[in-house]
Scaffold this motif. Structure first.
Motif, PDB file in Angstrom:
ATOM      1  N   ARG A 151       0.828  -1.211   0.000  1.00 36.69           N
ATOM      2  CA  ARG A 151       0.000   0.000   0.000  1.00 36.69           C
ATOM      3  C   ARG A 151       0.857   1.253   0.000  1.00 36.69           C
ATOM      4  O   ARG A 151       0.546   2.224  -0.681  1.00 36.69           O
ATOM      5  N   VAL A 152       1.916   1.223   0.767  1.00 38.02           N
ATOM      6  CA  VAL A 152       2.792   2.392   0.850  1.00 38.02           C
ATOM      7  C   VAL A 152       3.479   2.624  -0.486  1.00 38.02           C
ATOM      8  O   VAL A 152       3.633   3.763  -0.922  1.00 38.02           O
ATOM      9  N   ILE A 153       3.871   1.565  -1.169  1.00 41.02           N
ATOM     10  CA  ILE A 153       4.490   1.710  -2.486  1.00 41.02           C
ATOM     11  C   ILE A 153       3.497   2.324  -3.464  1.00 41.02           C
ATOM     12  O   ILE A 153       3.859   3.179  -4.281  1.00 41.02           O
ATOM     13  N   TYR A 154       2.233   1.916  -3.384  1.00 41.24           N
ATOM     14  CA  TYR A 154       1.215   2.517  -4.249  1.00 41.24           C
ATOM     15  C   TYR A 154       1.010   3.995  -3.926  1.00 41.24           C
ATOM     16  O   TYR A 154       0.785   4.806  -4.825  1.00 41.24           O
ATOM     17  N   ILE A 155       1.099   4.337  -2.658  1.00 36.68           N
ATOM     18  CA  ILE A 155       0.998   5.754  -2.268  1.00 36.68           C
ATOM     19  C   ILE A 155       2.179   6.539  -2.821  1.00 36.68           C
ATOM     20  O   ILE A 155       2.023   7.650  -3.328  1.00 36.68           O
ATOM     21  N   VAL A 156       3.368   5.946  -2.756  1.00 37.71           N
ATOM     22  CA  VAL A 156       4.561   6.598  -3.305  1.00 37.71           C
ATOM     23  C   VAL A 156       4.394   6.820  -4.805  1.00 37.71           C
ATOM     24  O   VAL A 156       4.676   7.901  -5.326  1.00 37.71           O
ATOM     25  N   ILE A 157       3.914   5.800  -5.496  1.00 43.98           N
ATOM     26  CA  ILE A 157       3.699   5.920  -6.944  1.00 43.98           C
ATOM     27  C   ILE A 157       2.663   6.991  -7.239  1.00 43.98           C
ATOM     28  O   ILE A 157       2.851   7.816  -8.147  1.00 43.98           O
ATOM     29  N   LEU A 158       1.573   7.006  -6.485  1.00 44.06           N
ATOM     30  CA  LEU A 158       0.527   8.009  -6.687  1.00 44.06           C
ATOM     31  C   LEU A 158       1.060   9.425  -6.473  1.00 44.06           C
ATOM     32  O   LEU A 158       0.793  10.329  -7.274  1.00 44.06           O
ATOM     33  N   LEU A 159       1.816   9.626  -5.416  1.00 41.31           N
ATOM     34  CA  LEU A 159       2.388  10.948  -5.149  1.00 41.31           C
ATOM     35  C   LEU A 159       3.357  11.379  -6.249  1.00 41.31           C
ATOM     36  O   LEU A 159       3.323  12.532  -6.707  1.00 41.31           O
ATOM     37  N   ALA A 160       4.207  10.467  -6.684  1.00 43.31           N
ATOM     38  CA  ALA A 160       5.186  10.804  -7.720  1.00 43.31           C
ATOM     39  C   ALA A 160       4.515  11.110  -9.053  1.00 43.31           C
ATOM     40  O   ALA A 160       4.870  12.088  -9.731  1.00 43.31           O
TER      41      ALA A 160
END
Length: 108
Positions: A3-12
């Motif tokens: 989930r955190v990786i998806y959040i990182v991708i979304l933010l980037a």
């Protein structure tokens, strides 16, 4: 962790999209004063999202808080508006001197 990786991708991706919109705004407007405003806003907000993604990612990878990205964010946040102000003042000075020169040649 996923989930955190998806959040990182979304933010980037969101940060990159906002920066891209600022670049499109640069091409879309007619006058210098309109053109200089859009990239400044897009770059600042886009940079903030990309820095947030970077902080989150490297904090997870390293296992500790990484303040290095905060310094980059502070530097860019301070320098971008200052550059906008300096460019705006230079353009205003140029416009005023050209107007005064045109005015003087009309009177002669």
């Amino acid at each position: 962790m996923k989930r955190v990786i998806y959040i990182v991708i979304l933010l980037a991706v969101a940060g990159a999209a906002l920066s891209f919109l600022g670049a499109v705004g640069l091409c879309g407007f007619k006058t210098f004063y309109e053109r200089v405003h859009a990239p400044t806003l897009g770059a600042t907000l886009g940079m903030a999202l990309i820095v947030a993604a970077s902080i989150l990612f490297f904090t997870l990878v390293e296992g500790r808080f990484m303040p290095r990205e905060l310094l980059i964010g502070v530097f860019l946040t301070v320098t971008t508006p200052v550059t906008l102000i300096l460019l705006g003042r230079a353009a205003l000075f140029r416009d005023r001197t050209e107007f005064a020169r045109d005015d003087a040649s009309d009177d002669a």
